[in-house]
Design an enzyme around this catalytic site. Structure first.
Site, PDB file in Angstrom:
ATOM      1  N   ARG A 160       0.794  -1.226   0.000  1.00 21.61           N
ATOM      2  CA  ARG A 160       0.000   0.000   0.000  1.00 21.61           C
ATOM      3  C   ARG A 160       0.829   1.280   0.000  1.00 21.61           C
ATOM      4  O   ARG A 160       0.543   2.201  -0.762  1.00 21.61           O
ATOM      5  CB  ARG A 160      -0.898   0.067   1.254  1.00 21.61           C
ATOM      6  N   THR A 161       1.821   1.346   0.876  1.00 24.76           N
ATOM      7  CA  THR A 161       2.520   2.624   1.033  1.00 24.76           C
ATOM      8  C   THR A 161       3.248   2.979  -0.254  1.00 24.76           C
ATOM      9  O   THR A 161       3.133   4.099  -0.764  1.00 24.76           O
ATOM     10  CB  THR A 161       3.505   2.533   2.219  1.00 24.76           C
TER      11      THR A 161
ATOM     12  N   LYS B 116      26.085  -4.351  -2.074  1.00 26.22           N
ATOM     13  CA  LYS B 116      27.550  -4.349  -2.244  1.00 26.22           C
ATOM     14  C   LYS B 116      28.226  -3.659  -1.063  1.00 26.22           C
ATOM     15  O   LYS B 116      29.443  -3.483  -1.054  1.00 26.22           O
ATOM     16  CB  LYS B 116      27.936  -3.614  -3.524  1.00 26.22           C
TER      17      LYS B 116
ATOM     18  N   ARG C 259      11.442   3.732   3.020  1.00 29.13           N
ATOM     19  CA  ARG C 259      11.126   2.782   4.097  1.00 29.13           C
ATOM     20  C   ARG C 259      12.389   1.996   4.405  1.00 29.13           C
ATOM     21  O   ARG C 259      13.096   1.550   3.489  1.00 29.13           O
ATOM     22  CB  ARG C 259      10.008   1.830   3.678  1.00 29.13           C
TER      23      ARG C 259
ATOM     24  N   HIS D 223       5.479   5.745  11.407  1.00 24.84           N
ATOM     25  CA  HIS D 223       4.918   5.620  10.054  1.00 24.84           C
ATOM     26  C   HIS D 223       3.986   6.822   9.856  1.00 24.84           C
ATOM     27  O   HIS D 223       2.765   6.688   9.834  1.00 24.84           O
ATOM     28  CB  HIS D 223       4.160   4.298   9.955  1.00 24.84           C
TER      29      HIS D 223
END
Ligand code: CP
Length: 304
Positions: free
Chosen positions: A49-50, A78, A99, A127
């Site tokens: 969703r986000t 890496k 995120r 959030h």
């Protein structure tokens, strides 16, 4: 330059302005306000969703998107540091939406970035864009944010949406009912926040009609498997609470069931057809709210 890394940076006026602007986007989502702008979505943790609602928001505003939905395709595998990744991406984009599994990662990114950063979730911490869409959903369904009783159910320990929502609601005289087993109870710092801000709350382990019939918002959450170091403990608590349709029979007429989603069993599917189930519409509200957040951090005016 404006970043949104934590909901506690938003005043009641900020929240009201963002929600009012989101209403304009609900009336008319397609507006060419981001022409020529590039937005980077950096998702070091999974999301449906986000990420997709932020990317839809950019597309509907006429902007372009770069980024990754899987950090294993980036040079972080890496060994590139977050500092270098953010420095590079701020060469290319006008806004970074990020995120990350580490608490505080978004704040750190905002300190090294040359463009605004929006936190799309950092570990078990915050959030804020979810909170703003939750507040939008509460205001829309209840007519006001003030004087609501909000029952929060499930994983109150690791649920970042819970932590953000307590802080976001603190401006609006809420009462809280915290429902969790001992292993997943609300961390002390958030209880202290409630004491400091004189927010009344009760805690219980029992998820029953006593809770459901005495709240305006029933905010269900998933037990966050990915945050457990001991998977046996997760197995013990994962199915602790399940909301079924019959449990809503005597709930308040204005009650709405919210959930940040994904759900993994804590709301039975027989709840979905109940008019009090609001979690799918809640996720749609995320589109309008995130359009508003993007305009907020980029300083873009939205005509009525
Ligand atoms: N609510 C929420 O953050 O959902 P996603 O993990 O799918 O983005």
């Amino acid at each position: 330059m404006k970043h949104i890394v934590s909901i506690d940076q938003c005043t009641a006026e900020d929240i009201t302005r963002i929600l009012d602007r989101a209403e304009l986007f609900e009336q008319e989502p397609d507006r060419q306000l981001l022409n020529g702008k590039v937005v980077a979505t950096l998702f070091f943790e999974p999301s449906t969703r986000t990420r997709l609602s932020f990317e839809t928001a950019v597309s509907r505003l006429g902007g372009r998107i770069i980024g990754f939905s899987d950090a294993s395709t980036s040079s972080s595998t890496k060994g590139e540091s977050l500092k270098d990744t953010i420095s590079m991406v701020s060469n290319y984009a006008d806004l970074i939406i990020m995120r990350h599994h580490l608490e505080g990662a978004a704040r750190y990114a905002s300190e090294v970035s040359r463009v605004p950063v929006v936190n799309a979730g950092d570990g078990a911490n915050q959030h804020p864009s979810q909170t703003l869409l939750d507040l939008y959903s509460i205001r829309k369904t209840q007519g006001s944010l003030y004087d609501k009783t909000i029952a929060m159910v499930g994983d109150l320990k690791y649920g970042r949406t819970i932590h953000s929502l307590i802080e976001g609601m603190s401006h609006f005289r809420p009462r809280f009912i915290f429902v969790a087993p001992e292993e997943l109870s609300l961390p002390e710092e958030y209880k202290q926040f409630c004491y400091d801000h004189r927010l009344p709350f009760i805690e219980t382990k029992h998820f029953d009609e006593e809770v459901i019939n005495n709240c305006d918002i029933l905010y269900m959450t998933r037990v966050q498997r990915e945050r457990f170091t001991d998977l046996e403990e997760y197995e013990r608590v994962k199915d602790v609470y399940v909301l079924t349709n019959d449990m809503l029979a005597d709930s308040r007429p204005n009650l709405r069931v919210l959930h940040p989603l994904p759900r993994v069993g804590e709301i039975a599917y027989d709840v979905d057809d109940n008019p009090k189930a609001y979690f799918i519409q809640q996720a749609l509200n995320g589109l309008y709210t995130r359009q508003s957040i993007i305009c907020e951090v980029l300083g873009i005016d939205v005509p009525n």
